[in-house]
Design a protein around this motif. Structure first.
Motif, PDB file in Angstrom:
ATOM      1  N   GLU A 163      35.138  77.504  37.354  1.00 22.91           N
ATOM      2  CA  GLU A 163      34.293  78.640  37.680  1.00 22.91           C
ATOM      3  C   GLU A 163      33.003  78.565  36.878  1.00 22.91           C
ATOM      4  OE1 GLU A 163      36.796  82.373  38.554  1.00 22.91           O
ATOM      5  OE2 GLU A 163      37.808  81.308  36.978  1.00 22.91           O
ATOM      6  N   ASN A 223      38.921  69.145  48.421  1.00 26.23           N
ATOM      7  CA  ASN A 223      39.932  68.573  49.290  1.00 26.23           C
ATOM      8  C   ASN A 223      39.311  67.700  50.380  1.00 26.23           C
ATOM      9  OD1 ASN A 223      42.584  68.230  50.228  1.00 26.23           O
ATOM     10  ND2 ASN A 223      42.239  69.780  51.807  1.00 26.23           N
ATOM     11  N   LEU A 278      43.066  80.716  55.452  1.00 22.99           N
ATOM     12  CA  LEU A 278      42.515  80.811  56.798  1.00 22.99           C
ATOM     13  C   LEU A 278      43.595  80.724  57.850  1.00 22.99           C
ATOM     14  CD1 LEU A 278      39.227  78.846  56.528  1.00 22.99           C
ATOM     15  CD2 LEU A 278      39.510  81.096  57.490  1.00 22.99           C
ATOM     16  N   SER A 313      45.188  88.112  42.538  1.00 19.44           N
ATOM     17  CA  SER A 313      43.990  87.867  41.763  1.00 19.44           C
ATOM     18  C   SER A 313      44.344  87.772  40.288  1.00 19.44           C
ATOM     19  CB  SER A 313      42.979  88.977  42.003  1.00 19.44           C
ATOM     20  OG  SER A 313      43.560  90.217  41.739  1.00 19.44           O
ATOM     21  N   SER A 325      30.347  91.935  33.332  1.00 19.06           N
ATOM     22  CA  SER A 325      30.373  90.655  34.032  1.00 19.06           C
ATOM     23  C   SER A 325      30.059  90.879  35.511  1.00 19.06           C
ATOM     24  CB  SER A 325      31.746  90.013  33.877  1.00 19.06           C
ATOM     25  OG  SER A 325      32.681  90.740  34.626  1.00 19.06           O
ATOM     26  N   ASP A 334      32.595  84.444  41.389  1.00 19.67           N
ATOM     27  CA  ASP A 334      33.525  83.319  41.319  1.00 19.67           C
ATOM     28  C   ASP A 334      34.798  83.620  42.099  1.00 19.67           C
ATOM     29  OD1 ASP A 334      32.579  81.152  39.859  1.00 19.67           O
ATOM     30  OD2 ASP A 334      32.607  82.348  38.034  1.00 19.67           O
ATOM     31  N   VAL A 335      35.556  82.559  42.381  1.00 19.75           N
ATOM     32  CA  VAL A 335      36.746  82.716  43.220  1.00 19.75           C
ATOM     33  C   VAL A 335      37.714  83.751  42.667  1.00 19.75           C
ATOM     34  CG1 VAL A 335      38.277  81.375  44.638  1.00 19.75           C
ATOM     35  CG2 VAL A 335      36.599  80.214  43.273  1.00 19.75           C
ATOM     36  N   SER A 336      37.986  83.715  41.362  1.00 18.37           N
ATOM     37  CA  SER A 336      39.000  84.632  40.854  1.00 18.37           C
ATOM     38  C   SER A 336      38.469  86.072  40.892  1.00 18.37           C
ATOM     39  CB  SER A 336      39.435  84.241  39.440  1.00 18.37           C
ATOM     40  OG  SER A 336      38.387  84.376  38.533  1.00 18.37           O
ATOM     41  N   LEU A 337      37.165  86.236  40.704  1.00 18.22           N
ATOM     42  CA  LEU A 337      36.597  87.579  40.779  1.00 18.22           C
ATOM     43  C   LEU A 337      36.513  88.045  42.231  1.00 18.22           C
ATOM     44  CD1 LEU A 337      33.759  87.087  38.183  1.00 18.22           C
ATOM     45  CD2 LEU A 337      35.967  88.152  37.868  1.00 18.22           C
ATOM     46  N   GLN A 338      36.246  87.105  43.120  1.00 19.25           N
ATOM     47  CA  GLN A 338      36.197  87.426  44.540  1.00 19.25           C
ATOM     48  C   GLN A 338      37.517  88.038  44.991  1.00 19.25           C
ATOM     49  OE1 GLN A 338      34.591  84.630  47.509  1.00 19.25           O
ATOM     50  NE2 GLN A 338      36.661  84.424  48.237  1.00 19.25           N
ATOM     51  N   ALA A 339      38.614  87.442  44.533  1.00 18.37           N
ATOM     52  CA  ALA A 339      39.929  87.959  44.909  1.00 18.37           C
ATOM     53  C   ALA A 339      40.129  89.357  44.348  1.00 18.37           C
ATOM     54  CB  ALA A 339      41.023  87.026  44.405  1.00 18.37           C
ATOM     55  N   GLN A 340      39.657  89.592  43.146  1.00 15.43           N
ATOM     56  CA  GLN A 340      39.787  90.935  42.563  1.00 15.43           C
ATOM     57  C   GLN A 340      39.031  91.967  43.402  1.00 15.43           C
ATOM     58  OE1 GLN A 340      38.381  90.815  38.508  1.00 15.43           O
ATOM     59  NE2 GLN A 340      39.871  89.285  37.892  1.00 15.43           N
ATOM     60  N   LEU A 393      38.124  91.741  46.565  1.00 12.43           N
ATOM     61  CA  LEU A 393      38.722  91.902  47.895  1.00 12.43           C
ATOM     62  C   LEU A 393      39.940  92.815  47.854  1.00 12.43           C
ATOM     63  CD1 LEU A 393      38.505  88.333  49.445  1.00 12.43           C
ATOM     64  CD2 LEU A 393      37.090  90.313  49.905  1.00 12.43           C
ATOM     65  N   THR A 394      40.803  92.629  46.848  1.00 10.03           N
ATOM     66  CA  THR A 394      41.978  93.503  46.773  1.00 10.03           C
ATOM     67  C   THR A 394      41.553  94.939  46.486  1.00 10.03           C
ATOM     68  OG1 THR A 394      42.269  92.583  44.575  1.00 10.03           O
ATOM     69  CG2 THR A 394      43.858  91.902  46.211  1.00 10.03           C
ATOM     70  N   GLU A 431      40.363  96.570  49.664  1.00  8.88           N
ATOM     71  CA  GLU A 431      41.490  96.907  50.516  1.00  8.88           C
ATOM     72  C   GLU A 431      42.164  98.204  50.051  1.00  8.88           C
ATOM     73  OE1 GLU A 431      44.414  93.881  50.723  1.00  8.88           O
ATOM     74  OE2 GLU A 431      44.382  93.912  52.910  1.00  8.88           O
ATOM     75  N   GLY A 453      36.948  82.943  55.371  1.00 10.79           N
ATOM     76  CA  GLY A 453      38.200  83.328  54.715  1.00 10.79           C
ATOM     77  C   GLY A 453      38.167  84.785  54.297  1.00 10.79           C
ATOM     78  N   TYR A 498      40.428  87.791  55.851  1.00  7.47           N
ATOM     79  CA  TYR A 498      41.319  88.543  54.982  1.00  7.47           C
ATOM     80  C   TYR A 498      41.186  90.043  55.201  1.00  7.47           C
ATOM     81  CZ  TYR A 498      43.548  90.423  50.859  1.00  7.47           C
ATOM     82  OH  TYR A 498      44.358  91.138  50.029  1.00  7.47           O
ATOM     83  N   LEU A 500      41.800  73.862  52.273  1.00 10.78           N
ATOM     84  CA  LEU A 500      42.820  73.256  51.424  1.00 10.78           C
ATOM     85  C   LEU A 500      43.895  72.585  52.249  1.00 10.78           C
ATOM     86  CD1 LEU A 500      43.374  75.833  48.586  1.00 10.78           C
ATOM     87  CD2 LEU A 500      41.978  73.791  48.630  1.00 10.78           C
TER      88      LEU A 500
END
Lengths: 324, 335
Positions: A42, A224, A266, A275, B163, B193-199, B201-202, B205, B223, B227, B268
């Motif tokens: 990150e 990937n 996806l 998370s 942050s 960042d990806v891990s923050l993006q997930a936070q 998004l949840t 929701e 994606g 979601y 992936l």
């Protein structure tokens, strides 16, 4: 038999100011000839600093503290770490052996020079006459898929789209036929359909010219797609390394597990996103022991001591107490 | 789908920006940012809008929130049983409706005023739109901070002390503090960042259930859209080229552009898939191509595509597409 191209041994880079703190600690890895390597992490993990240190372009006040960077050319082994940033010895390396493509093409191109001149400049600088330089630039422009090279040659960067600008950057990096290309988030600023084209091109150049690349990205999907080997960095340390297929199918370090779980999938049905809590620590507040431990769901008491670098499966290395 | 209460109806929306030229600043043409955009949104729905940069996604959000007034067409917003045509209201009538439509911008580093503390950032909308006593104000601010997952004791901090992920939470809190019914999200996670993006998004929701919100989510990340949203619109050069339930659009796309977009995402789990690399660039919206705007880059084009503009047509219930060859083409989706 694979040949080593670049070896980084115990590299520590620190910020030197009123207080000094390490940004990268004890980095150890090799890049092999023709390898497709990817560095993942990150923002704030030290990926870009690692890349800049290979080019001798570290910003002011950020200096190498210890460790070695050895580059193998056809004839000799160059100790890159011992060159001072402005020493003429870098001429043999920068652009010629190692070259770099930066993240934001619109910022890294010189707005006052034509695209073509910027591509040909490394040749002119090295004493090639203008006409030959132009011919070679046109040839490389064609190779990177720029349409109508003769026309684009005389255009200024602002007249080109983002995808074309990034192709100009690639042409610039490739004109001296380096043996290692460092691509620092080359497609982050681009749209997906344009990104697909650029990634395909990098892969093709690797296969046709035998040029190794180090692709720096935060996007596991991109990894990937193009890379074979990957290194996962977190807070200035390598946490996991191995074949892309192994790591993505069977991640060992909880950090990589968390990264994969936090990607919205996806295909397949809707699964709940897991998370990770918190965010990447700032370099001056680095946790003791395992750097990931404050965010880790599997934390144990032993994690306050630094874990060892261990090969768990064939070629799959990890730094985590879970696998001791 | 049963007949739902609609929140928003967009009819034939057109947004043109004039291009001036010469000393006399004569109008020499128009950037056709949005061309005949139509859609309806039910209450509690999440609509995802996908497209590449320059396709008009952000302009659409801005004209729904009336930051960019439409050139033509209607935006009908329903609120408390009344219907309002947003682009025909006077300024004062519009101000009264503002609390119900809020927007979260892309980059939390530039959308929060760096000179305002969190308290001011969050209390300002309430002070403008609701006259509350100071203690009530404080309760509302604390309540919203807790529900977006921030520590209420940080209320006197400045944005730079947070942050990126936390800053985006502040931006969301600021949008939600007036209890809107429609929340417009303009690339809410692309700067994270990806891990923050997930936070985030949840969180979005969770908030949707908590505050009974309706979302319009704009993103280039398929994606993220998949979601959160059940229905999506695919846009290209200011036009809707495909719309439908997200499962239908992703797994059996009917427009060649959707197919290319889906196949271009690095994944992936994607192995051995057919990759379509689009040639060229998105055309200039000042002089869009004749006929179907996608035809210069389309690998399936025929003579008719250059001449006739395809209309959005139903291919199955709720799945609409604007392509002359939608019936005959077999396109690859996800999976």
């Amino acid at each position: 038999m694979k040949k080593e191209l670049l070896r980084i041994k115990g590299l520590t880079i620190e910020f030197q100011g009123e207080i000094s703190y390490p940004i990268i600690r004890n980095l150890d890895f090799s890049i092999w000839k023709g390898e497709k390597l990817s560095l993942v992490g990150e923002s704030g993990c030290g990926k870009t600093i690692t890349a800049l240190s290979l080019m001798g372009l570290l910003p002011y006040a950020i200096k190498r503290k210890e460790g070695e960077i050895l580059f193998h050319t056809a004839r000799e082994v160059l100790p890159l770490h011992s060159f001072s940033p402005d020493s003429p010895e870098w001429l043999k390396v920068r652009g010629k052996e190692i070259s770099m493509v930066f993240q934001e093409p619109s910022v890294s191109l010189n707005p006052t020079l034509t695209a073509g001149y910027q591509i040909a400049e490394p040749l002119i600088y090295r004493g090639c006459n203008r006409k030959d330089a132009r011919d070679r630039a046109l040839r490389i422009m064609e190779k990177v898929g720029l349409p109508h090279p003769a026309d684009v040659y005389n255009r200024f960067p602002h007249e080109l789209s983002g995808g074309m600008q990034q192709r100009v950057m690639l042409a610039m990096a490739l004109i001296l036929e380096p043996s290692l290309l460092i691509a620092d988030e080359p497609t982050t600023a681009l749209d997906v359909t344009i990104q697909a084209g650029i990634l395909e091109l990098i892969k093709e150049l690797n296969e046709k010219m035998g040029m190794a690349f180090l692709l720096i990205t935060h996007d596991l999907g991109v990894v990937n797609d193009v890379a074979e080997e990957m290194i996962v960095m977190y807070a200035g340390e390598i946490l996991e390394q191995g074949k892309v297929k192994d790591l993505l199918k069977n991640p060992l370090q909880p950090y990589l597990k968390g990264l994969i779980a936090s990607l919205p999938s996806l295909s397949g049905g809707k699964k709940k996103l897991e998370s990770m809590q918190g965010s990447v620590p700032q370099p001056w507040e680095r946790p003791v022991g395992c750097v990931f431990s404050p965010r880790c769901a599997y934390r144990m008491s032993i994690c306050s001591r630094p874990p060892l670098w261990k090969e768990v499966e064939n070629g799959h290395w990890v730094r985590c107490w879970l696998y001791e | 789908m049963s007949k739902q209460e609609s929140v928003l109806e967009v009819e034939n929306l057109r947004v043109y920006f004039p291009v001036y030229r010469g000393f006399l600043r004569k109008v020499s043409g128009y950037v056709q940012a949005l061309e005949k955009v139509c859609f309806t949104m039910g209450k509690g729905e999440v609509l995802g809008i996908v497209g590449e940069s320059g396709c008009g996604k952000s302009t659409l959000l801005k004209s729904i929130s009336m930051l960019v007034p439409p050139t033509e067409g209607k935006i009908v917003f329903s609120c408390n049983g009344n219907f309002y045509v947003l682009n025909e209201l006077t300024y004062h009538e519009l101000v009264k409706l503002r609390p119900f439509i809020q927007i979260v911008f892309q980059d939390p580093f530039s959308s929060l005023n760096p000179r305002m503390r969190v308290w001011n950032l969050l209390a300002e909308p309430l002070q403008l739109h609701a006259s509350l006593s100071r203690s009530k104000l404080r309760d509302r601010v604390e309540e919203i901070l807790v529900s977006v997952g921030l520590d209420p004791s940080h209320v006197y901090r400045f944005p730079h002390q947070f942050s990126g992920g936390e800053r985006q939470r502040i931006a969301i809190a600021r949008a939600l503090i007036l209890r809107p019914s429609l929340l417009l999200l303009d690339e809410p996670t692309s700067a994270l960042d990806v891990s923050l993006q997930a936070q985030v998004l949840t969180l979005l929701e969770k908030l949707k259930e908590e505050y009974k919100l309706t979302y319009i989510l704009v993103s280039h990340n398929l994606g993220v859209v998949k979601y959160l949203s059940r229905r999506i619109l695919i846009m290209y050069l200011g036009r809707i080229v495909e719309s439908g339930e997200s499962e239908d659009v992703f797994f059996s796309p009917r427009h060649p552009y959707t197919e290319a977009l889906i196949q271009a995402i690095p994944r992936l789990d994607g192995e051995g898939r057919r990759r379509i690399i689009l040639k060229g660039e998105v055309p200039n919206p000042i002089s869009p191509p004749s006929g179907c705007v996608f035809h210069p880059r389309c690998i399936y084009k025929r003579g008719i595509c250059e001449k006739k503009i395809p209309q959005l047509q139903d291919v199955s219930s709720l799945h609409r597409v604007a392509c002359h060859r939608a019936e005959e083409l077999k396109l690859a989706g996800l999976g």
